[in-house]
Design a protein around this motif. Structure first.
Motif, PDB file in Angstrom:
ATOM      1  N   THR A 185       0.926  -1.333  -0.053  1.00  0.00           N
ATOM      2  CA  THR A 185      -0.038   0.043  -0.034  1.00  0.00           C
ATOM      3  C   THR A 185       0.626   1.313  -0.041  1.00  0.00           C
ATOM      4  O   THR A 185       0.612   2.234  -0.798  1.00  0.00           O
ATOM      5  N   GLN A 186       1.859   1.190   0.870  1.00  0.00           N
ATOM      6  CA  GLN A 186       2.801   2.215   0.925  1.00  0.00           C
ATOM      7  C   GLN A 186       3.348   2.666  -0.427  1.00  0.00           C
ATOM      8  O   GLN A 186       3.419   3.852  -0.919  1.00  0.00           O
ATOM      9  N   ALA A 187       3.899   1.409  -0.865  1.00  0.00           N
ATOM     10  CA  ALA A 187       4.627   1.622  -2.152  1.00  0.00           C
ATOM     11  C   ALA A 187       4.049   2.198  -3.236  1.00  0.00           C
ATOM     12  O   ALA A 187       4.438   3.033  -4.087  1.00  0.00           O
ATOM     13  N   ALA A 188       2.559   1.749  -3.434  1.00  0.00           N
ATOM     14  CA  ALA A 188       1.756   2.201  -4.228  1.00  0.00           C
ATOM     15  C   ALA A 188       1.403   3.911  -4.225  1.00  0.00           C
ATOM     16  O   ALA A 188       1.396   4.512  -5.399  1.00  0.00           O
ATOM     17  N   ILE A 189       1.265   4.267  -3.104  1.00  0.00           N
ATOM     18  CA  ILE A 189       0.998   5.597  -2.809  1.00  0.00           C
ATOM     19  C   ILE A 189       2.188   6.490  -3.227  1.00  0.00           C
ATOM     20  O   ILE A 189       2.254   7.529  -3.845  1.00  0.00           O
ATOM     21  N   VAL A 190       3.459   6.086  -2.485  1.00  0.00           N
ATOM     22  CA  VAL A 190       4.766   6.647  -2.859  1.00  0.00           C
ATOM     23  C   VAL A 190       4.991   6.922  -4.510  1.00  0.00           C
ATOM     24  O   VAL A 190       5.445   7.842  -4.573  1.00  0.00           O
ATOM     25  N   GLU A 191       4.703   5.944  -4.877  1.00  0.00           N
ATOM     26  CA  GLU A 191       5.211   5.718  -6.379  1.00  0.00           C
ATOM     27  C   GLU A 191       4.256   6.883  -7.132  1.00  0.00           C
ATOM     28  O   GLU A 191       4.976   7.582  -7.932  1.00  0.00           O
ATOM     29  N   VAL A 192       3.134   6.951  -6.890  1.00  0.00           N
ATOM     30  CA  VAL A 192       2.080   7.941  -7.589  1.00  0.00           C
ATOM     31  C   VAL A 192       2.938   9.549  -7.065  1.00  0.00           C
ATOM     32  O   VAL A 192       2.829  10.187  -8.028  1.00  0.00           O
ATOM     33  N   LEU A 193       2.990   9.598  -5.830  1.00  0.00           N
ATOM     34  CA  LEU A 193       3.644  10.766  -5.564  1.00  0.00           C
ATOM     35  C   LEU A 193       4.933  11.294  -6.115  1.00  0.00           C
ATOM     36  O   LEU A 193       5.039  12.427  -6.536  1.00  0.00           O
ATOM     37  N   VAL A 194       5.950  10.435  -6.038  1.00  0.00           N
ATOM     38  CA  VAL A 194       7.143  10.551  -6.732  1.00  0.00           C
ATOM     39  C   VAL A 194       7.051  10.784  -8.439  1.00  0.00           C
ATOM     40  O   VAL A 194       7.415  11.911  -8.761  1.00  0.00           O
ATOM     41  N   LYS A 195       6.234  10.068  -8.940  1.00  0.00           N
ATOM     42  CA  LYS A 195       6.296  10.316 -10.375  1.00  0.00           C
ATOM     43  C   LYS A 195       5.411  11.360 -10.759  1.00  0.00           C
ATOM     44  O   LYS A 195       5.667  12.051 -11.748  1.00  0.00           O
ATOM     45  N   LYS A 196       4.467  11.721 -10.200  1.00  0.00           N
ATOM     46  CA  LYS A 196       3.455  13.112 -10.336  1.00  0.00           C
ATOM     47  C   LYS A 196       4.298  14.244 -10.030  1.00  0.00           C
ATOM     48  O   LYS A 196       4.349  15.172 -10.644  1.00  0.00           O
ATOM     49  N   SER A 197       5.421  14.268  -9.011  1.00  0.00           N
ATOM     50  CA  SER A 197       6.036  15.375  -8.753  1.00  0.00           C
ATOM     51  C   SER A 197       7.131  15.538  -9.939  1.00  0.00           C
ATOM     52  O   SER A 197       7.437  16.537 -10.113  1.00  0.00           O
ATOM     53  N   LEU A 198       7.493  14.527 -10.319  1.00  0.00           N
ATOM     54  CA  LEU A 198       8.771  14.650 -11.245  1.00  0.00           C
ATOM     55  C   LEU A 198       8.032  15.070 -12.748  1.00  0.00           C
ATOM     56  O   LEU A 198       8.598  15.851 -13.367  1.00  0.00           O
ATOM     57  N   ALA A 199       6.774  14.742 -12.910  1.00  0.00           N
ATOM     58  CA  ALA A 199       6.113  15.362 -14.094  1.00  0.00           C
ATOM     59  C   ALA A 199       5.891  17.109 -13.977  1.00  0.00           C
ATOM     60  O   ALA A 199       5.890  17.289 -14.928  1.00  0.00           O
ATOM     61  N   ALA A 200       5.584  17.233 -12.603  1.00  0.00           N
ATOM     62  CA  ALA A 200       5.463  18.549 -12.332  1.00  0.00           C
ATOM     63  C   ALA A 200       6.793  19.369 -12.666  1.00  0.00           C
ATOM     64  O   ALA A 200       6.496  20.452 -13.268  1.00  0.00           O
ATOM     65  N   LEU A 201       7.780  18.674 -12.134  1.00  0.00           N
ATOM     66  CA  LEU A 201       9.075  19.375 -12.550  1.00  0.00           C
ATOM     67  C   LEU A 201       9.268  19.509 -14.034  1.00  0.00           C
ATOM     68  O   LEU A 201       9.714  20.321 -14.529  1.00  0.00           O
ATOM     69  N   ASP A 202       9.057  18.488 -14.753  1.00  0.00           N
ATOM     70  CA  ASP A 202       8.967  18.534 -16.230  1.00  0.00           C
ATOM     71  C   ASP A 202       8.359  19.737 -16.798  1.00  0.00           C
ATOM     72  O   ASP A 202       8.493  20.242 -17.739  1.00  0.00           O
ATOM     73  N   GLN A 203       7.180  19.519 -16.209  1.00  0.00           N
ATOM     74  CA  GLN A 203       6.000  20.533 -16.900  1.00  0.00           C
ATOM     75  C   GLN A 203       6.366  22.033 -16.745  1.00  0.00           C
ATOM     76  O   GLN A 203       6.319  22.797 -17.487  1.00  0.00           O
ATOM     77  N   THR A 204       6.945  22.303 -15.404  1.00  0.00           N
ATOM     78  CA  THR A 204       7.673  23.807 -15.175  1.00  0.00           C
ATOM     79  C   THR A 204       8.837  24.091 -15.532  1.00  0.00           C
ATOM     80  O   THR A 204       9.142  25.102 -15.713  1.00  0.00           O
ATOM     81  N   GLY A 205       9.736  23.167 -15.770  1.00  0.00           N
ATOM     82  CA  GLY A 205      10.998  23.382 -15.775  1.00  0.00           C
ATOM     83  C   GLY A 205      11.854  23.971 -14.620  1.00  0.00           C
ATOM     84  O   GLY A 205      13.238  24.233 -14.729  1.00  0.00           O
ATOM     85  N   GLU A 206      11.293  23.773 -13.501  1.00  0.00           N
ATOM     86  CA  GLU A 206      11.797  23.872 -12.323  1.00  0.00           C
ATOM     87  C   GLU A 206      12.916  23.140 -11.782  1.00  0.00           C
ATOM     88  O   GLU A 206      12.852  21.820 -12.071  1.00  0.00           O
ATOM     89  N   LYS A 207      13.755  23.574 -11.115  1.00  0.00           N
ATOM     90  CA  LYS A 207      14.830  22.590 -10.788  1.00  0.00           C
ATOM     91  C   LYS A 207      15.293  22.637  -9.080  1.00  0.00           C
ATOM     92  O   LYS A 207      15.974  22.112  -8.578  1.00  0.00           O
ATOM     93  N   ARG A 208      13.977  22.926  -8.485  1.00  0.00           N
ATOM     94  CA  ARG A 208      14.023  22.806  -7.071  1.00  0.00           C
ATOM     95  C   ARG A 208      12.563  22.410  -6.731  1.00  0.00           C
ATOM     96  O   ARG A 208      11.543  22.852  -7.230  1.00  0.00           O
ATOM     97  N   ILE A 209      12.432  21.482  -5.658  1.00  0.00           N
ATOM     98  CA  ILE A 209      11.000  20.984  -5.213  1.00  0.00           C
ATOM     99  C   ILE A 209      11.231  21.028  -3.828  1.00  0.00           C
ATOM    100  O   ILE A 209      12.015  20.630  -3.048  1.00  0.00           O
ATOM    101  N   VAL A 210       9.609  21.201  -2.989  1.00  0.00           N
ATOM    102  CA  VAL A 210       9.555  21.421  -1.767  1.00  0.00           C
ATOM    103  C   VAL A 210       8.697  20.458  -1.364  1.00  0.00           C
ATOM    104  O   VAL A 210       7.583  20.321  -1.968  1.00  0.00           O
ATOM    105  N   VAL A 211       8.787  19.576  -0.502  1.00  0.00           N
ATOM    106  CA  VAL A 211       7.788  18.853   0.079  1.00  0.00           C
ATOM    107  C   VAL A 211       7.228  19.166   1.606  1.00  0.00           C
ATOM    108  O   VAL A 211       8.280  19.388   2.481  1.00  0.00           O
ATOM    109  N   ALA A 212       5.978  19.458   1.626  1.00  0.00           N
ATOM    110  CA  ALA A 212       5.599  19.769   3.231  1.00  0.00           C
ATOM    111  C   ALA A 212       4.242  19.119   3.356  1.00  0.00           C
ATOM    112  O   ALA A 212       3.615  18.681   2.607  1.00  0.00           O
ATOM    113  N   GLY A 213       4.020  19.064   4.672  1.00  0.00           N
ATOM    114  CA  GLY A 213       2.821  18.221   5.273  1.00  0.00           C
ATOM    115  C   GLY A 213       3.234  17.102   5.969  1.00  0.00           C
ATOM    116  O   GLY A 213       4.482  16.724   5.675  1.00  0.00           O
TER     117      GLY A 213
END
Length: 346
Positions: free
Chosen positions: A244-272
């Motif tokens: 279960t944890q692996a499924a949640i984490v995989e989605v969070l990581v891959k979506k985050s990487l896609a957001a970096l690709d979409q914006t071109g940013e080279k920095r990510i903040v994780v909060a919460g």
């Protein structure tokens, strides 16, 4: 400028003092936090009335402790900030009422802060604060969002959950497995004894082509698998938790990487709160290192709700002239308060 921050949105009472002298990043002078987890464990979840009553008992002693630790007098405080929402109405009213009373008694201005903006800016409290602009993964019990953050108050929403948040997926799955409250940390701990590839669980919206999230289907899949295991569930519980944890984490990581690709940013903040998850940090760190992307987190003790993030958010908004504190001490709270209403979210 000394900002006293009060957080009382749910089941933690937090008070902190932040120094916003000059134009640099405000500095945390002191903080104190009381968690109600032990009190709510008997009920398997947060009881709003009990939470509110406990905030009343805790907030002033915590404030005295914070001021004493910082060697400050209450009259040294320049602004009193508090969580205005979102959160439990009764719990929010405690913090708002105390803040307004202190402000009126001292003749000092007050400022209501959005709880999620507190989380969003909490990495600036760390020893390695980020720089604008960046992509932010805001992942907590009730919210999962990806944003591009250009500056304080200038936020672009990239994607969000359309049903359950990641934290809810952790908590609800933990409940299905018969784990204790709080469920998310219990599931993560049990996962250390299991295999993340033991069960094939869905990764909702992983290939959707957008940056939205959905975790309700995962929870249903966990329930289905638990029923299928029946009397053998106990023997496979660690593997199901890890999967279960692996499924949640995989989605969070891959979506985050896609957001970096979409914006071109080279920095990510994780909060919460979910940002404290060990597997999430490991996998995101590894993936970002390959791309030359910097990852920033608040320290573990600042991932959950706390007064420091409220004081920091208030101080940064005041520094950026995004908001002005007020000496009008009438107040309301906003249990449901979209971040878009704070201003700047597009």
């Amino acid at each position: 400028m000394l900002v006293l921050g009060i957080e009382s949105s749910c089941d933690e009472t937090g008070v902190a003092l932040v120094d916003a002298a000059g134009a640099g990043v405000p500095k945390l002078r002191s903080q104190a936090l009381h968690s109600q987890i032990e009190m709510h464990q008997a009920y398997g979840g947060v009881v709003p009335e009990l939470a509110s009553r406990d905030h009343i008992r805790r907030v002033l002693p915590l404030a005295r402790h914070v001021l004493g630790e910082a060697k400050c007098d209450l009259r040294d405080v320049d602004v009193v900030a508090y969580t205005r929402g979102p959160g439990l109405a009764g719990a929010l009213l405690v913090g708002a009422g105390v803040a307004c009373a202190l402000g009126a008694a001292l003749g000092k201005p007050i400022l209501g802060v959005h709880h999620l903006e507190g989380h969003l800016l909490s990495p600036f409290l760390s020893v390695d604060p980020p720089e604008f602009p960046f992509v932010a993964l805001l992942v907590s019990g009730g919210h999962t969002q990806l944003m591009r953050v250009a500056s304080v108050g200038d936020y672009e929403l990239l994607g969000e959950t359309i049903d359950d948040a990641a934290g809810e997926a952790f908590d609800k799955s933990a409940k299905l497995l018969g784990l204790g409250y709080p469920g998310g940390p219990a599931l993560s701990k049990l996962s250390e004894q299991g295999r993340g590839d033991a069960f094939k669980l869905p990764r909702p919206l992983l290939h959707s082509g957008n940056l939205d999230f959905s975790f309700a289907g995962l929870k249903t899949a966990v329930l289905t698998q638990a029923k299928k295991l029946g009397s053998e569930l106990e023997a496979h519980k660690a593997d199901l938790a890890a999967s279960t944890q692996a499924a949640i984490v995989e989605v969070l990581v891959k979506k985050s990487l896609a957001a970096l690709d979409q914006t071109g940013e080279k920095r990510i903040v994780v909060a919460g709160g979910v940002g404290a998850n060990r597997l999430l940090r490991e996998q995101l760190n590894a993936a970002c290192a390959k791309r030359g992307v910097r990852v920033h987190y608040p320290e573990l003790h600042l991932c959950t709700d706390n007064g420091a993030m409220i004081a920091m958010a208030a101080a940064m908004r005041l520094q950026a002239h995004k908001e002005e504190a007020t000496e009008v001490y009438t107040f309301d709270v906003k249990p449901r308060w979209p971040l878009a209403e704070v201003g700047g979210l597009t």
